[in-house]
Design a protein around this motif. Structure first.
Motif, short mmCIF file in Angstrom:
data_model
loop_
_atom_site.label_atom_id
_atom_site.label_comp_id
_atom_site.label_asym_id
_atom_site.label_seq_id
_atom_site.Cartn_x
_atom_site.Cartn_y
_atom_site.Cartn_z
N UNK A 54 0.83 -1.20 0.00
CA UNK A 54 0.00 0.00 0.00
C UNK A 54 0.86 1.25 0.00
N UNK A 55 1.99 1.21 0.71
CA UNK A 55 2.91 2.35 0.72
C UNK A 55 3.36 2.69 -0.69
N UNK A 56 3.74 1.67 -1.46
CA UNK A 56 4.24 1.91 -2.81
C UNK A 56 3.16 2.56 -3.68
N UNK A 57 1.92 2.10 -3.56
CA UNK A 57 0.85 2.69 -4.37
C UNK A 57 0.62 4.15 -3.99
N UNK A 58 0.65 4.46 -2.70
CA UNK A 58 0.45 5.85 -2.28
C UNK A 58 1.64 6.72 -2.67
N UNK A 59 2.83 6.17 -2.62
CA UNK A 59 4.02 6.91 -3.07
C UNK A 59 3.88 7.28 -4.53
N UNK A 60 3.46 6.33 -5.36
CA UNK A 60 3.35 6.60 -6.78
C UNK A 60 2.20 7.57 -7.09
N UNK A 61 1.20 7.61 -6.23
CA UNK A 61 0.16 8.63 -6.39
C UNK A 61 0.67 9.99 -5.95
N UNK A 62 1.25 10.03 -4.78
CA UNK A 62 1.61 11.29 -4.13
C UNK A 62 2.81 11.98 -4.78
N UNK A 63 3.80 11.21 -5.21
CA UNK A 63 5.03 11.80 -5.73
C UNK A 63 5.63 10.91 -6.82
N UNK A 64 4.98 10.82 -7.99
CA UNK A 64 5.48 9.95 -9.06
C UNK A 64 6.77 10.50 -9.66
N UNK A 65 7.54 9.61 -10.27
CA UNK A 65 8.79 10.05 -10.89
C UNK A 65 8.60 10.44 -12.35
N UNK A 66 7.59 9.90 -13.02
CA UNK A 66 7.31 10.26 -14.41
C UNK A 66 6.16 11.25 -14.44
N UNK A 67 6.41 12.42 -15.03
CA UNK A 67 5.41 13.50 -14.99
C UNK A 67 4.80 13.81 -16.35
N UNK A 68 5.04 12.98 -17.33
CA UNK A 68 4.36 13.14 -18.61
C UNK A 68 4.21 11.78 -19.27
N UNK A 69 2.98 11.44 -19.66
CA UNK A 69 2.71 10.25 -20.46
C UNK A 69 2.07 10.75 -21.74
N UNK A 70 2.71 10.48 -22.88
CA UNK A 70 2.27 11.05 -24.15
C UNK A 70 1.51 10.05 -25.00
N UNK A 71 0.47 10.54 -25.63
CA UNK A 71 -0.28 9.78 -26.62
C UNK A 71 -0.58 10.69 -27.80
N UNK A 72 -1.06 10.10 -28.88
CA UNK A 72 -1.50 10.87 -30.04
C UNK A 72 -2.90 10.41 -30.42
N UNK A 73 -3.74 11.36 -30.81
CA UNK A 73 -5.08 11.01 -31.25
C UNK A 73 -4.98 10.37 -32.63
N UNK A 74 -5.25 9.06 -32.70
CA UNK A 74 -5.16 8.34 -33.96
C UNK A 74 -6.33 8.65 -34.87
N UNK A 75 -7.42 9.13 -34.29
CA UNK A 75 -8.57 9.64 -35.05
C UNK A 75 -9.30 10.64 -34.17
N UNK A 76 -10.28 11.33 -34.72
CA UNK A 76 -11.03 12.30 -33.94
C UNK A 76 -11.60 11.62 -32.70
N UNK A 77 -11.48 12.30 -31.57
CA UNK A 77 -11.91 11.71 -30.30
C UNK A 77 -12.32 12.83 -29.36
N UNK A 78 -12.58 12.46 -28.12
CA UNK A 78 -12.86 13.47 -27.10
C UNK A 78 -12.34 12.97 -25.77
N UNK A 79 -12.02 13.93 -24.91
CA UNK A 79 -11.59 13.63 -23.54
C UNK A 79 -12.38 14.53 -22.62
N UNK A 80 -13.15 13.92 -21.74
CA UNK A 80 -13.96 14.67 -20.76
C UNK A 80 -14.79 15.76 -21.45
N UNK A 81 -15.35 15.43 -22.62
CA UNK A 81 -16.21 16.35 -23.32
C UNK A 81 -15.50 17.33 -24.24
N UNK A 82 -14.18 17.36 -24.24
CA UNK A 82 -13.44 18.26 -25.14
C UNK A 82 -13.07 17.52 -26.42
#
Length: 418
Positions: free
Chosen positions: A275-303
């Motif tokens: 449980x400590x490890x999961x909270x550590x990765x939530x609270x202070x992760x080491x990777x601060x960007x995960x990149x994707x590309x829209x392969x076709x028209x899409x939406x995220x949270x209504x945008x």
């Protein structure tokens, strides 16, 4: 137009960072990104700071983006293309070729050895009464685990260590690399590839239970991988499994030391380590960007997100979204939360079980020796997409608090993946 686009590489380079609504080169962000993330979240869970770029700061929006097959890698985000960095339907069969060494069952077999090695390093430091968590524990443990999984013989590992440190510079966008660092990265890649060619030939003659042999193995429907495919795939694993893991262990140790009441809870019950490890990765992760590309028209949270848009999910922002986590800026090991530190969906981190196991072992072992901060400055910095504690000096009590000196470690953690 049918809203589709041909897959292309994600342009995570200097021009991408120029679209961000904060100066990532500035000292304020580089030493404390969370204040900037709070301001971004206040503007909304999905932002469009520039043409062709979308930032995801909300947790639920991040889950949606990373789990949606309309957002993919588009051929790969790394400068060297990997046969693994493809989208479905090719992704599943290709990932299956290398997944065996990273499965929960395979990793669990490593637990006794990892716990024993980790406990030994911490115990030796406790005899001295002091340690530096990054150099004394996190770096050697991460390197040893990488070498063991890849299949690097013990006698060759010192040669690898310098090259692995240089490969970590791959996380810095090309346009932001200093000239000397770019040269260092190039030299590390050449040295790494040269060594792997020799190792590949050895495994062709005498396969073993390691990643190189798994990549060389062919089932009845497998297309043979050429040498460069294997080198690039292993390079992807090595880059992802070294510096991000080192920083995640350091960030976690720092969080525990800054919250001694949480450290006491772990010391009293080592089974909390997972449980400590999961909270550590939530609270202070080491990777601060995960990149994707829209392969076709899409939406995220209504945008609406047009095809071809680069989508940057910010785990450091999303993991502290108060709409998903109560009192989200508080470190609390009772949460055992879902988080975005390892991604989600199709491209969930292949080495997630390894990351969790190593961090569990370290946090449980440290807790037994009552570590405390020394009062020295603890440098923390953003470098490219990586954030973390660069140096963490501690004092340790020689005698463990009680029980088995190998410590606890708990079981695995929640998450997606194979």
């Amino acid at each position: 137009m049918d809203g589709r686009t041909q897959p292309r590489r994600i342009a995570v380079s200097a021009d991408f960072w120029d679209h961000l609504p904060f100066d990532m080169r500035g000292e304020a962000f580089r030493t404390d990104p969370y204040a900037a993330y709070a301001r971004l979240r206040a503007e909304g869970p999905v932002l469009a700071p520039g043409e062709g770029v979308v930032l995801v700061t909300g947790y639920h929006a991040g889950v949606g983006a990373l789990g949606d097959p309309r957002f993919g890698l588009g051929g790969g985000a790394l400068e060297a293309q990997s046969f693994l960095l493809v989208d479905p339907p090719e992704h599943r069969c290709r990932r299956a070729r290398v997944s065996a060494p990273f499965s929960a069952r395979a990793v669990e077999r490593l637990r006794p050895a990892i716990r024993h090695r980790t406990a030994g390093l911490v115990r030796a430091a406790a005899v001295r009464g002091e340690a530096e968590v990054v150099a004394d524990f996190a770096v050697p443990l991460a390197l040893e685990l990488i070498c063991a999984v890849v299949g690097v013989p013990l006698e060759d590992r010192p040669r690898w260590y310098g090259a692995l440190a240089g490969l970590s510079l791959a996380f810095v966008p090309t346009g932001l690399l200093a000239e000397e660092d770019a040269a260092r990265l190039t030299a590390a890649r050449l040295e790494f590839a040269h060594y792997l060619r020799t190792l590949i030939e050895e495994r062709r003659r005498a396969p073993q239970d390691d990643l190189v042999s798994a990549l060389l193995a062919q089932g009845p429907e497998d297309t043979p991988l050429d040498e460069q495919d294997i080198i690039t795939a292993i390079g992807q694993f090595v880059v992802a499994g070294h510096q991000p893991v080192v920083l995640q262990m350091a960030n976690g140790a720092h969080a525990l030391l800054r919250h001694p009441e949480q450290l006491d809870r772990l010391r009293a019950d080592p089974s909390r380590a997972a449980a400590v490890v999961e909270e550590v990765m939530r609270y202070d992760p080491s990777i601060h960007l995960i990149s994707r590309i829209a392969l076709r028209d899409a939406d995220i949270a209504g945008r609406h997100v047009p095809a071809g848009t680069v989508v940057g999910v910010l785990p450091g922002a999303a993991n502290r979204d108060p709409r998903a986590f109560a009192d989200s800026d508080r470190f609390d090991i009772a949460r055992s939360p879902q988080h975005l530190a390892l991604g989600r969906g199709t491209h969930f981190c292949l080495g997630a079980h390894l990351v969790r196991l190593q961090a569990q072992a370290l946090f449980a072992a440290l807790a037994r020796y009552r570590p405390a901060l020394t009062g020295e400055a603890v440098p923390r910095r953003m470098s490219g997409v990586l954030w973390g504690t660069e140096r963490l000096p501690v004092v340790l009590t020689e005698r463990p608090s009680d029980g088995d000196e190998d410590g606890g470690g708990g079981g695995g953690g929640d998450g997606d993946g194979d």
